[in-house]
Write an enzyme that holds these catalytic residues in place. Structure first.
Site, PDB file in Angstrom:
ATOM      1  N   SER A 104       0.823  -1.206   0.000  1.00 47.53           N
ATOM      2  CA  SER A 104       0.000   0.000   0.000  1.00 47.53           C
ATOM      3  C   SER A 104       0.862   1.264   0.000  1.00 47.53           C
ATOM      4  CB  SER A 104      -0.964  -0.024   1.198  1.00 47.53           C
ATOM      5  OG  SER A 104      -1.900   1.021   1.122  1.00 47.53           O
ATOM      6  N   HIS A 154      -4.723  -0.874  -4.105  1.00 43.45           N
ATOM      7  CA  HIS A 154      -6.128  -1.022  -3.699  1.00 43.45           C
ATOM      8  C   HIS A 154      -7.077  -0.682  -4.847  1.00 43.45           C
ATOM      9  CE1 HIS A 154      -4.642  -1.457   0.354  1.00 43.45           C
ATOM     10  NE2 HIS A 154      -4.135  -0.243   0.351  1.00 43.45           N
TER      11      HIS A 154
END
Length: 203
Positions: A104, A154
């Protein structure tokens, strides 16, 4: 070599981004150590960039097989990557065979620019804090571990319009990654790994 007859694998784990989001460094280091050893690491050292000086950090990273940098606040992480000397030393270590494993925020940091983290609005940019990247020497530049590439983690269908609109103004390539995907770089070879679902046409 380990008792299994293979070279011992040392991993450095970096929790700063997660700590910025409220995680306890001690707790998350213990948790990730268990997980990484379960995946085959012989030893795991937790290194907090915020508390590291460049010479000390270089020593910790010497001879390490992989560095795993956790998720959390992208801007806070990038600041401490610069301040600790991590950003300066990591390209040389990768050329020597060390692996960089991002998740991330740290995936975004690996790219051309961390301004990608503004797109979803999930991360506090830290305006007015000591880790505010606005007006700093390097601004929102990332580690640039791949030339002219930024990452959008994501990714799913809900972000298609946003990614299309924002990426149309970029002067370099954008790679989208869903939660079931990773991006593997091995020398001159690079490819997406994992599920092929929810892939935006990379620019």
């Amino acid at each position: 070599e380990s008792s299994k007859g293979r070279a011992a694998s040392r991993v450095v784990y970096i929790p700063d981004a997660a700590v910025a989001e409220g995680s306890s460094a001690t707790h998350i280091c213990q948790q990730r150590t268990r997980e990484l050893k379960g995946l085959g690491a012989d030893s795991v050292e937790c290194v907090v960039l915020k508390d590291s000086q460049p010479q000390e950090l270089a020593s910790s990273l010497k001879g390490v097989a992989a560095v795993y940098v956790d998720h959390g606040n992208t801007f806070y992480l990038m600041h401490h990557m610069r301040k600790s000397g991590f950003a300066e030393v990591i390209p040389r270590l990768l050329n020597q065979g060390m692996l960089y494993v991002g998740s991330s925020a740290s995936t975004i940091c690996a790219g051309e620019t961390v301004s990608i983290a503004f797109w979803k609005g999930w991360d506090n940019p830290g305006y007015g804090t000591d880790w505010d990247l606005q007006g700093s020497e390097f601004g929102y530049s990332g580690l640039r571990l791949l030339p002219r590439v930024s990452f959008f983690p994501h990714y799913s269908g809900q972000w298609t319009s946003l990614v299309r609109d924002r990426s149309s103004n970029m002067d370099h390539r954008l790679i989208t990654l869903s939660d079931a995907q990773g991006y593997l770089v091995d020398g001159q070879t690079e490819r997406r790994i994992g599920s092929s679902a929810d892939v935006f046409s990379d620019l």
